[in-house]
Design an enzyme around this catalytic site. Structure first.
Site, PDB file in Angstrom:
ATOM      1  N   TYR A 141      96.566  33.367 -56.976  1.00  0.00           N
ATOM      2  CA  TYR A 141      96.530  32.522 -58.167  1.00  0.00           C
ATOM      3  C   TYR A 141      95.643  33.178 -59.216  1.00  0.00           C
ATOM      4  O   TYR A 141      94.554  33.645 -58.899  1.00  0.00           O
ATOM      5  CB  TYR A 141      95.969  31.137 -57.820  1.00  0.00           C
ATOM      6  N   ASP A 236      90.960  40.343 -59.871  1.00  0.00           N
ATOM      7  CA  ASP A 236      90.661  38.999 -60.334  1.00  0.00           C
ATOM      8  C   ASP A 236      89.605  38.429 -59.397  1.00  0.00           C
ATOM      9  O   ASP A 236      89.906  37.972 -58.302  1.00  0.00           O
ATOM     10  CB  ASP A 236      91.923  38.138 -60.356  1.00  0.00           C
ATOM     11  N   LYS A 264      84.268  30.786 -62.645  1.00  0.00           N
ATOM     12  CA  LYS A 264      83.580  29.971 -61.629  1.00  0.00           C
ATOM     13  C   LYS A 264      82.063  30.238 -61.551  1.00  0.00           C
ATOM     14  O   LYS A 264      81.349  29.795 -62.433  1.00  0.00           O
ATOM     15  CB  LYS A 264      84.295  30.110 -60.280  1.00  0.00           C
TER      16      LYS A 264
HETATM   17  C1  LIG Z   1      90.118  29.563 -60.451  1.00  0.00           C
HETATM   18  C2  LIG Z   1      90.809  30.855 -60.606  1.00  0.00           C
HETATM   19  C3  LIG Z   1      91.407  31.235 -61.822  1.00  0.00           C
HETATM   20  C4  LIG Z   1      91.503  30.297 -62.987  1.00  0.00           C
HETATM   21  O1  LIG Z   1      90.263  29.969 -63.517  1.00  0.00           O
HETATM   22  P1  LIG Z   1      90.144  28.656 -64.439  1.00  0.00           P
HETATM   23  O2  LIG Z   1      88.709  28.661 -64.866  1.00  0.00           O
HETATM   24  O3  LIG Z   1      90.508  27.504 -63.557  1.00  0.00           O
HETATM   25  O4  LIG Z   1      91.085  28.816 -65.566  1.00  0.00           O
HETATM   26  C5  LIG Z   1      91.932  32.499 -61.921  1.00  0.00           C
HETATM   27  N1  LIG Z   1      91.893  33.356 -60.901  1.00  0.00           N
HETATM   28  C6  LIG Z   1      91.334  33.034 -59.718  1.00  0.00           C
HETATM   29  C7  LIG Z   1      91.285  34.045 -58.621  1.00  0.00           C
HETATM   30  C8  LIG Z   1      90.793  31.767 -59.530  1.00  0.00           C
HETATM   31  O5  LIG Z   1      90.259  31.453 -58.353  1.00  0.00           O
END
Ligand SMILES: *Cc1c(COP(=O)(O)O)cnc(C)c1O
Length: 426
Positions: A141, A236, A264
């Site tokens: 994701y 990511d 995060k």
């Molecule tokens: C949470 C998450 C996102 C999205 O971040 P948001 O602050 O919710 O937009 C993207 N990539 C990864 C790996 C994530 O865990």
């Protein structure tokens, strides 16, 4: 007023009653709990029930709710300024601290969410390579940008097979998807389309569709293929960054990506995202280059301060070591308990992330390897845990997060409760 009643009201004003789908308890045969307070490892509901919180806002709160040092910093900032929309010293401090401490972050830009960070990094990659296609992995994701809602994470797991309505097929078609942990298929994709791939994006520790720990060889091969074919590699690290180690998965794998995205933990509980990496790539971003990207509240000083304080505190006490030790102890206690009662349950964990799933002999590395019945079994365990005052992230494919506020004592208490719940379920 009680949670159920509040949820009825919320459904009238927000789709599904929520502002992010995974909060809705969908598929769990229960209304979401409404909370009014959070402190350390605990949440308090509107019914005045307390829960040990293993969701921790889905990851940002590595120090737990309302860490006193972060709180002090935030209060001080609030008394100083809320936002400038101009140059200020707060983002400069965090940016300098990051670039000094993370050698792969030569230059960076702050944004307000992980989604934004990823979107922007991909734009840079396309501009830098003059190529269109992006390669991602099944089950990873990367936020909700159109181009990335293809075979993504937990919020989508078990609902629609792939993406989302409202995404143009032309956009989706530029995103290639291949399974995790499959070097042959990865090579095949590169063989056929390697010269068209602008970037490969991966969660180096996939943790949004369960916890799918990857083999080092797989990540290494990916890095090599990217280099060979002139595609950029984007890690990511929105969930793994500052979570698995100070330097996240770049540090743990020793693989140097071209660009990295953070979110995060970096904001210490406030909305902060960041993308950065190679200087030559980041210099393509406006105003130094012609890749446009902007944000009214980008580098918000409260988030900058909360983030810096969180990261500095973690670093000064080697918080990651403590967290990892506690998590290991907690997970081993749980696994032993599951084994003793012959519950068909395995707990996978990595650093301070854990995931409870059906019994397996080999580590789960792809979404196909997730044992059948995950949704149903999780639901039963989740509801029993809830009853006993343990709040797991409300989705069978979300991981649990342990914070520094989760002391050994709290974790022991939680393990006892989870095991009691499992005994009643299995
Ligand atoms: C949470 C998450 C996102 C999205 O971040 P948001 O602050 O919710 O937009 C993207 N990539 C990864 C790996 C994530 O865990």
């Amino acid at each position: 007023m009680q949670s159920l009643e509040l949820f009825e009201r919320a459904k009238k004003v927000a789709p599904g009653g929520v502002h992010s789908p995974v909060r809705s308890f969908k598929g769990l045969d229960h209304h979401p709990i409404f909370f009014k307070k959070a402190q350390g490892a605990y949440l308090t509901s509107v019914e005045d029930k307390t829960y040990i919180d293993f969701c921790q806002s889905f990851g940002p709160l590595i120090l737990g709710h309302q860490d006193p040092d972060v709180k002090e910093e935030v209060h001080r900032m609030i008394d100083t300024a809320w936002t400038f929309g101009a140059c200020e010293i707060y983002s400069l401090e965090l940016a300098e601290w990051m670039t000094q401490n993370l050698p792969w972050m030569e230059k960076l830009r702050f944004v307000s969410s992980g989604t934004e960070a990823v979107m922007s990094a991909l734009r840079v990659a396309r501009a830098a390579t003059n190529r269109k296609k992006i390669l991602k992995f099944e089950g990873c994701y990367h936020g909700h940008a159109d181009q990335l809602l293809v075979k993504a994470g937990s919020g989508l797991a078990g609902t629609s097979a792939s993406s989302s309505a409202g995404i143009s097929p032309e956009v989706a078609a530029t995103t290639l998807v291949t399974p995790l942990d499959n070097i042959e298929q990865l090579r095949e994709v590169f063989k056929v389309q390697g010269s068209e791939i602008a970037a490969v994006i991966i969660e180096p520790l996939p943790a949004n569709y369960g916890l799918l720990v990857q083999r080092q060889e797989f990540l290494k091969e990916l890095s090599t293929l990217c280099k060979t074919h002139g595609a950029l590699l984007i890690f990511d690290e929105v969930i793994s960054g500052f979570r698995t180690a100070f330097g996240g998965m770049v540090e743990l794998t020793g693989i140097k990506p071209d660009l990295v995205t953070y979110g995060k933990v970096i904001g210490g509980g406030f909305p902060v995202g960041c993308y950065g990496g190679r200087k030559d790539l980041m210099d393509l971003v406006a105003p130094s280059g012609d890749v446009y990207q902007a944000g009214t509240l980008s580098a918000n000083p409260v988030g900058m301060r909360a983030g810096l304080r969180t990261l500095q505190k973690m670093k000064s006490i080697d918080g990651w070591k403590v967290l990892n030790q506690r998590t290991e102890k907690f997970c081993q206690k749980l696994q032993k308990g599951f084994d003793d009662m012959k519950a068909p349950v395995t707990i996978s964990y990595h650093s301070s992330l854990f995931w409870i799933h059906g019994r397996v002999k080999e580590p789960i590395r792809t979404i196909e390897q997730i044992p059948a019945g995950q949704g149903e079994n999780f639901k039963k365990l989740f509801l029993k845990c809830l009853d006993k005052g343990v709040y797991l992230a409300p989705n069978a494919y979300e991981v649990g997060f342990i914070s520094l506020a989760h002391t050994d004592e709290i974790l022991n208490d939680a393990a006892d409760k989870i095991l009691q719940a499992a005994k009643e379920v299995f």
